[in-house]
Design a protein around this motif. Structure first.
Motif, PDB file in Angstrom:
ATOM      1  N   ALA A 102       0.843  -1.198   0.000  1.00  0.00           N
ATOM      2  CA  ALA A 102       0.000   0.000   0.000  1.00  0.00           C
ATOM      3  C   ALA A 102       0.876   1.245   0.000  1.00  0.00           C
ATOM      4  CB  ALA A 102      -0.932   0.002   1.216  1.00  0.00           C
ATOM      5  N   ALA A 103       0.220   2.373  -0.226  1.00  0.00           N
ATOM      6  CA  ALA A 103       0.878   3.675  -0.156  1.00  0.00           C
ATOM      7  C   ALA A 103       0.002   4.606   0.676  1.00  0.00           C
ATOM      8  CB  ALA A 103       1.096   4.257  -1.544  1.00  0.00           C
ATOM      9  N   MET A 104       0.649   5.390   1.531  1.00  0.00           N
ATOM     10  CA  MET A 104      -0.017   6.417   2.331  1.00  0.00           C
ATOM     11  C   MET A 104       0.455   7.771   1.826  1.00  0.00           C
ATOM     12  SD  MET A 104       0.778   5.188   6.207  1.00  0.00           S
ATOM     13  CE  MET A 104      -0.532   4.471   7.155  1.00  0.00           C
ATOM     14  N   ASN A 105      -0.434   8.754   1.854  1.00  0.00           N
ATOM     15  CA  ASN A 105      -0.024  10.111   1.511  1.00  0.00           C
ATOM     16  C   ASN A 105      -0.691  11.085   2.473  1.00  0.00           C
ATOM     17  OD1 ASN A 105       1.419  11.947  -0.321  1.00  0.00           O
ATOM     18  ND2 ASN A 105      -0.627  12.725  -0.717  1.00  0.00           N
ATOM     19  N   PHE A 106       0.131  11.766   3.253  1.00  0.00           N
ATOM     20  CA  PHE A 106      -0.325  12.842   4.124  1.00  0.00           C
ATOM     21  C   PHE A 106      -0.143  14.140   3.360  1.00  0.00           C
ATOM     22  CE2 PHE A 106       0.914   9.457   6.917  1.00  0.00           C
ATOM     23  CZ  PHE A 106       0.001   9.502   7.953  1.00  0.00           C
ATOM     24  N   SER A 107      -1.129  15.020   3.420  1.00  0.00           N
ATOM     25  CA  SER A 107      -1.061  16.275   2.681  1.00  0.00           C
ATOM     26  C   SER A 107      -1.517  17.412   3.581  1.00  0.00           C
ATOM     27  CB  SER A 107      -1.959  16.196   1.441  1.00  0.00           C
ATOM     28  OG  SER A 107      -1.915  17.408   0.739  1.00  0.00           O
ATOM     29  N   TRP A 108      -0.612  18.351   3.825  1.00  0.00           N
ATOM     30  CA  TRP A 108      -0.921  19.544   4.608  1.00  0.00           C
ATOM     31  C   TRP A 108      -0.826  20.728   3.646  1.00  0.00           C
ATOM     32  CZ3 TRP A 108       3.139  16.403   7.055  1.00  0.00           C
ATOM     33  CH2 TRP A 108       2.599  15.457   7.937  1.00  0.00           C
ATOM     34  N   LEU A 109      -1.924  20.942   2.898  1.00  0.00           N
ATOM     35  CA  LEU A 109      -1.934  21.912   1.802  1.00  0.00           C
ATOM     36  C   LEU A 109      -1.587  23.321   2.256  1.00  0.00           C
ATOM     37  CD1 LEU A 109      -5.116  20.669  -0.088  1.00  0.00           C
ATOM     38  CD2 LEU A 109      -2.711  20.180  -0.602  1.00  0.00           C
ATOM     39  N   ASP A 110      -2.062  23.717   3.439  1.00  0.00           N
ATOM     40  CA  ASP A 110      -1.794  25.077   3.913  1.00  0.00           C
ATOM     41  C   ASP A 110      -0.332  25.309   4.242  1.00  0.00           C
ATOM     42  OD1 ASP A 110      -4.433  25.700   3.560  1.00  0.00           O
ATOM     43  OD2 ASP A 110      -4.972  25.513   5.673  1.00  0.00           O
ATOM     44  N   LEU A 111       0.452  24.244   4.306  1.00  0.00           N
ATOM     45  CA  LEU A 111       1.893  24.357   4.535  1.00  0.00           C
ATOM     46  C   LEU A 111       2.695  23.992   3.287  1.00  0.00           C
ATOM     47  CD1 LEU A 111       2.025  22.659   8.061  1.00  0.00           C
ATOM     48  CD2 LEU A 111       2.119  25.114   7.551  1.00  0.00           C
ATOM     49  N   GLY A 112       2.000  23.559   2.228  1.00  0.00           N
ATOM     50  CA  GLY A 112       2.684  23.137   1.010  1.00  0.00           C
ATOM     51  C   GLY A 112       3.502  21.877   1.220  1.00  0.00           C
ATOM     52  N   ARG A 113       3.013  20.979   2.110  1.00  0.00           N
ATOM     53  CA  ARG A 113       3.786  19.784   2.450  1.00  0.00           C
ATOM     54  C   ARG A 113       3.006  18.505   2.204  1.00  0.00           C
ATOM     55  NH1 ARG A 113       6.993  21.413   8.072  1.00  0.00           N
ATOM     56  NH2 ARG A 113       8.699  22.424   6.945  1.00  0.00           N
ATOM     57  N   GLN A 114       3.770  17.468   1.848  1.00  0.00           N
ATOM     58  CA  GLN A 114       3.237  16.113   1.717  1.00  0.00           C
ATOM     59  C   GLN A 114       4.273  15.131   2.247  1.00  0.00           C
ATOM     60  OE1 GLN A 114       1.406  14.881  -2.048  1.00  0.00           O
ATOM     61  NE2 GLN A 114       1.855  16.946  -2.797  1.00  0.00           N
ATOM     62  N   VAL A 115       3.775  14.009   2.746  1.00  0.00           N
ATOM     63  CA  VAL A 115       4.643  12.887   3.097  1.00  0.00           C
ATOM     64  C   VAL A 115       4.024  11.643   2.472  1.00  0.00           C
ATOM     65  CG1 VAL A 115       5.658  11.504   4.948  1.00  0.00           C
ATOM     66  CG2 VAL A 115       5.342  13.965   5.281  1.00  0.00           C
ATOM     67  N   ARG A 116       4.833  10.926   1.705  1.00  0.00           N
ATOM     68  CA  ARG A 116       4.380   9.718   1.004  1.00  0.00           C
ATOM     69  C   ARG A 116       5.161   8.521   1.522  1.00  0.00           C
ATOM     70  NH1 ARG A 116       6.466   7.049  -3.033  1.00  0.00           N
ATOM     71  NH2 ARG A 116       8.007   8.671  -3.441  1.00  0.00           N
ATOM     72  N   LEU A 117       4.443   7.445   1.853  1.00  0.00           N
ATOM     73  CA  LEU A 117       5.054   6.212   2.340  1.00  0.00           C
ATOM     74  C   LEU A 117       4.581   5.052   1.476  1.00  0.00           C
ATOM     75  CD1 LEU A 117       3.791   7.899   5.026  1.00  0.00           C
ATOM     76  CD2 LEU A 117       5.332   6.325   6.123  1.00  0.00           C
ATOM     77  N   VAL A 118       5.481   4.116   1.187  1.00  0.00           N
ATOM     78  CA  VAL A 118       5.154   2.931   0.395  1.00  0.00           C
ATOM     79  C   VAL A 118       5.736   1.730   1.114  1.00  0.00           C
ATOM     80  CG1 VAL A 118       5.490   1.771  -1.822  1.00  0.00           C
ATOM     81  CG2 VAL A 118       5.280   4.254  -1.744  1.00  0.00           C
ATOM     82  N   GLY A 119       4.943   0.651   1.217  1.00  0.00           N
ATOM     83  CA  GLY A 119       5.485  -0.539   1.849  1.00  0.00           C
ATOM     84  C   GLY A 119       4.468  -1.637   2.030  1.00  0.00           C
ATOM     85  N   GLY A 120       4.903  -2.674   2.696  1.00  0.00           N
ATOM     86  CA  GLY A 120       4.060  -3.813   2.983  1.00  0.00           C
ATOM     87  C   GLY A 120       3.187  -3.554   4.195  1.00  0.00           C
ATOM     88  N   VAL A 121       2.005  -4.166   4.184  1.00  0.00           N
ATOM     89  CA  VAL A 121       1.043  -4.002   5.267  1.00  0.00           C
ATOM     90  C   VAL A 121       0.797  -5.347   5.925  1.00  0.00           C
ATOM     91  CG1 VAL A 121      -1.327  -3.329   5.849  1.00  0.00           C
ATOM     92  CG2 VAL A 121      -0.056  -2.053   4.110  1.00  0.00           C
ATOM     93  N   THR A 122       0.780  -5.344   7.256  1.00  0.00           N
ATOM     94  CA  THR A 122       0.446  -6.548   8.007  1.00  0.00           C
ATOM     95  C   THR A 122      -0.735  -6.254   8.918  1.00  0.00           C
ATOM     96  OG1 THR A 122       2.049  -5.975   9.721  1.00  0.00           O
ATOM     97  CG2 THR A 122       2.798  -7.464   8.011  1.00  0.00           C
ATOM     98  N   ALA A 123      -1.565  -7.269   9.105  1.00  0.00           N
ATOM     99  CA  ALA A 123      -2.661  -7.180  10.065  1.00  0.00           C
ATOM    100  C   ALA A 123      -2.073  -7.422  11.448  1.00  0.00           C
ATOM    101  CB  ALA A 123      -3.730  -8.212   9.739  1.00  0.00           C
ATOM    102  N   LEU A 124      -2.450  -6.588  12.401  1.00  0.00           N
ATOM    103  CA  LEU A 124      -1.953  -6.754  13.766  1.00  0.00           C
ATOM    104  C   LEU A 124      -2.864  -7.716  14.533  1.00  0.00           C
ATOM    105  CD1 LEU A 124      -0.741  -3.117  14.476  1.00  0.00           C
ATOM    106  CD2 LEU A 124       0.534  -5.065  13.579  1.00  0.00           C
ATOM    107  N   SER A 125      -2.500  -8.023  15.747  1.00  0.00           N
ATOM    108  CA  SER A 125      -3.170  -9.063  16.524  1.00  0.00           C
ATOM    109  C   SER A 125      -4.618  -8.718  16.864  1.00  0.00           C
ATOM    110  CB  SER A 125      -2.403  -9.304  17.826  1.00  0.00           C
ATOM    111  OG  SER A 125      -2.591  -8.198  18.702  1.00  0.00           O
TER     112      SER A 125
END
Length: 174
Positions: free
Chosen positions: A99-122
């Motif tokens: 999966a990929a996550m994307n955080f976007s804080w438009l009023d600050l002109g910032r984004q953080v993008r993460l890509v990786g494997g996902v696991t179900a927790l207990s």
């Protein structure tokens, strides 16, 4: 109509007038530290739902979908979120646990993008998360699942008015 829409869209402002600076050379070695710094700046700036992110998943055949979720926490290198196991995203994560996550804080002109494997927790972690939700009636939801995305890539992006945007990428465990 297409050209008038194009002109209308181009006339919209891309970035807020004041954006923070970001010196990638001074970024910490730990991407979680930088993320938490940016998150707290967004919180202090009054950004609405600064913990919201877009999660993109795909079926085994590669059909992509995305939706907005809330970050639950960051523990043991995993960026946590939750959903019903029987939702579309839950089914897709079984078929294709990337999966990929994307955080976007438009009023600050910032984004953080993460890509990786996902696991179900207990079951225990999922139950505790469900019971801690605002408005919980103390009844367990057996379909609720807490997940963790373990990133193989994290990109921090800072917009700039001169279009020389700053990108800083981490590749944990690379």
């Amino acid at each position: 109509m297409s050209e008038s829409l194009r002109a209308e869209l181009r006339a919209l402002p891309d970035f807020p007038p004041d954006m923070p600076d970001f010196d990638a050379a001074a970024a910490p070695d730990d991407p979680v530290e930088l993320f938490l710094d940016w998150l707290h700046i967004a919180i202090d700036a009054g950004i609405r739902q600064p913990h919201a992110f877009s999660l993109a998943t795909a079926t085994a055949a590669g059909v992509v979908s995305s939706r907005m979720l809330i970050l639950k926490g960051i523990e043991n290198g995993g960026w946590q979120f939750a959903s019903s196991e029987h939702s579309r995203k839950g089914r897709e994560l079984v078929e294709n646990p990337q999966a990929a996550m994307n955080f976007s804080w438009l009023d600050l002109g910032r984004q953080v993008r993460l890509v990786g494997g996902v696991t179900a927790l207990s079951d225990e972690e999922s139950e505790a998360d469900w019971l801690a939700r605002p408005g919980s009636d103390g009844t367990v939801n057996r379909e609720w699942r807490l997940y963790a995305l373990r990133p193989v890539e994290i990109e921090f992006w800072q917009g700039r008015h001169d279009r020389h945007h700053v990108r800083h990428t981490y590749r944990p465990n690379a």
